[in-house]
Design an enzyme around this catalytic site. Structure first.
Site, short mmCIF file in Angstrom:
data_model
loop_
_atom_site.label_atom_id
_atom_site.label_comp_id
_atom_site.label_asym_id
_atom_site.label_seq_id
_atom_site.Cartn_x
_atom_site.Cartn_y
_atom_site.Cartn_z
N LYS A 195 0.84 -1.19 0.00
CA LYS A 195 0.00 0.00 0.00
C LYS A 195 0.88 1.24 0.00
O LYS A 195 1.95 1.26 0.63
CB LYS A 195 -0.88 -0.07 1.25
CG LYS A 195 -1.87 1.06 1.46
CD LYS A 195 -2.67 0.76 2.75
CE LYS A 195 -3.75 1.78 3.02
NZ LYS A 195 -4.56 1.40 4.21
N SER B 123 -9.40 -1.21 7.40
CA SER B 123 -8.87 -1.01 6.05
C SER B 123 -8.19 -2.20 5.41
O SER B 123 -7.80 -2.14 4.24
CB SER B 123 -7.91 0.19 6.05
OG SER B 123 -8.63 1.39 6.21
N SER C 80 -9.22 1.21 3.35
CA SER C 80 -8.45 2.04 2.44
C SER C 80 -7.36 1.27 1.68
O SER C 80 -6.73 1.82 0.78
CB SER C 80 -7.80 3.20 3.22
OG SER C 80 -6.92 2.72 4.22
#
Length: 434
Positions: free
Chosen positions: A35, A136, A112
């Site tokens: 990420k 997330s 996310s």
């Protein structure tokens, strides 16, 4: 940005090869993505927003969690798209595009850690690293039909990871099968005593939590119950009303109970209060981390995220001590409920992934129910794994297992043990009309 053939999962692609070694490494031959919240030496950590990327320099060190999987033999193939400033569970990004959900292309991928989940679900990598503050890793895992693991809070280093809210931030990981999920865990988690022989003492099913589902609850519970019964017998399964237990045993919740929490038909008042406390402390810590930058730069933020960021900047410290006390009290109460080797079974999320570009205001009911479920491990700091349970009406279904703080290896081993039986029950469930 990556091309459409990559499902829009990647911010940028590059190759970081594992350290050369003559030893047999546990992750040799596996590929992974990270990420865009993790520092990688020589690359700007973009935090999901072009204004952030524009105002920050390239990292000069690589996050220890990334270095650990490289040293274990895995190859990194790039950085993945994420929600801006990690402040959404939807997975939509107005600047970089929304990664395409590989199971349901008209639905959000979850966030996310959106690109990390899509890269795994679309079989572009073997596993990925994400972060989970309020959900997330767990949410995008459930929406993309893969496994997602949120470790016990504080057991995996968050050094070199842009903070969102330190009281809840964790480094998590996603994979398509429990064996790889477990192998990554053995690299990232601190060494625990041998937990292979440990048998769970109970599987606790909170019926009120499953009533939050928008799909038939039996479609989720029966798959898990039958799998557990096959391996461990039926005596191990216990049913509770978790909302009542929490209300009776966590007295500090009274500071966060509102009339709205009490009257919402779609929620459980005590868990809604738990969620309120978590999000309050999250806002306060986000403000401490990022207020100076937000006010100075005035970043261009997408819908929903913009409102949450500016709401966070107005948060005060009025109830922060009460939040911290609640965390301690709730962890103690949940530890008592589970015992040493008990497992709490939960819906990961209250239903299938919402459609793309749904007006944020129409998702408030769904978000409220979702955070009532997600805040249980968030506030307690317990480890949680989201397990895919196939499709219902052509949309992904998931269930979660939680275990007490520090029981991460036990939980990962348990999932690996259970999953063969779970797959058999999923096949039956997909042919049955609940």
């Amino acid at each position: 940005m990556a091309k459409a053939s990559d499902y829009g999962a990647f911010m940028e692609k590059f190759t970081l090869l594992p350290d050369p070694s003559s030893h047999e490494l546990p992750l040799i031959g596996l590929t992974f993505a990270v990420k865009d919240i993790f520092d990688v030496d020589g690359y700007v950590t973009g935090f999901g927003n072009p204004d952030w990327a524009r105002t920050h320099r390239a990292a000069v060190m690589t996050a220890p969690s990334v270095s650990a999987v490289l040293k274990a033999g895995a190859t990194c193939v790039g950085k993945t798209v994420m929600d801006e400033m990690a402040y959404s569970i939807n997975g939509e990004n107005k600047h970089y595009g929304t990664p395409t959900n590989p199971i349901a292309s008209d639905r959000v991928p979850g966030g996310s850690s959106s690109g990390s989940a899509v890269a795994v679900g679309a079989m572009l990598v073997d596993f990925s690293l994400g972060t989970d503050t309020g959900g997330s890793v767990r949410v995008p895992a459930s929406y993309c039909g893969i496994f997602g693991f949120r470790p016990s809070h504080g057991v995996v280093s968050t050094t070199g990871v842009t903070p969102m809210a330190q009281s809840f931030d964790t480094v998590g990981w996603l994979a398509r099968d429990p064996e790889i999920l477990n192998r990554v865990g053995k690299v990232l988690l601190p060494p625990f005593p041998d937990v292979n022989p440990v048998k769970p003492t109970q599987f606790i099913i909170p019926e009120d939590c499953f009533r939050l589902l928008s799909i038939p609850m039996d479609r989720v519970t029966q798959v898990l119950v039958k799998s557990v019964e096959k391996l461990f017998g039926s005596d191990i399964i216990k049913h509770v009303i978790l909302g009542d237990y929490v209300e009776e045993n966590v007295t500090s919740l009274k500071h966060f109970t509102s009339k709205e929490n009490q009257t919402q038909e779609y929620n459980i008042p005590s868990l809604a209060a738990l969620s309120s406390a978590m999000r309050l402390l999250q806002r306060y810590e986000f403000k401490n981390n990022h207020e100076e930058w937000v006010r100075a730069v005035q970043p261009d933020l997408g819908p929903g995220i913009r409102e949450r960021v500016w709401e966070a900047l107005s948060e005060t410290d009025e109830k922060i001590d009460a939040c911290q006390y609640l965390k301690t009290e709730f962890r103690s109460a949940l530890t008592d409920l589970l015992g040493d080797s008990g497992v709490l079974v939960l819906p990961t999320v209250p239903g299938p992934p919402p459609k793309l570009q749904t007006d944020p205001s129409t998702l408030e009911s769904f978000r409220a129910r979702a955070f009532s479920l997600l805040s249980i491990s968030g506030v307690s700091g317990f480890c949680q794994v989201s397990i895919p349970l196939g499709l219902h009406d052509n949309l992904p279904v998931a269930v979660s297992l939680l275990a007490r703080h520090g029981s991460d290896c036990f939980l990962l081993n348990l999932v690996q043990t259970l999953y063969g039986s779970i797959k058999e029950q999923v096949e039956v469930a997909e042919k049955t009309s609940y």
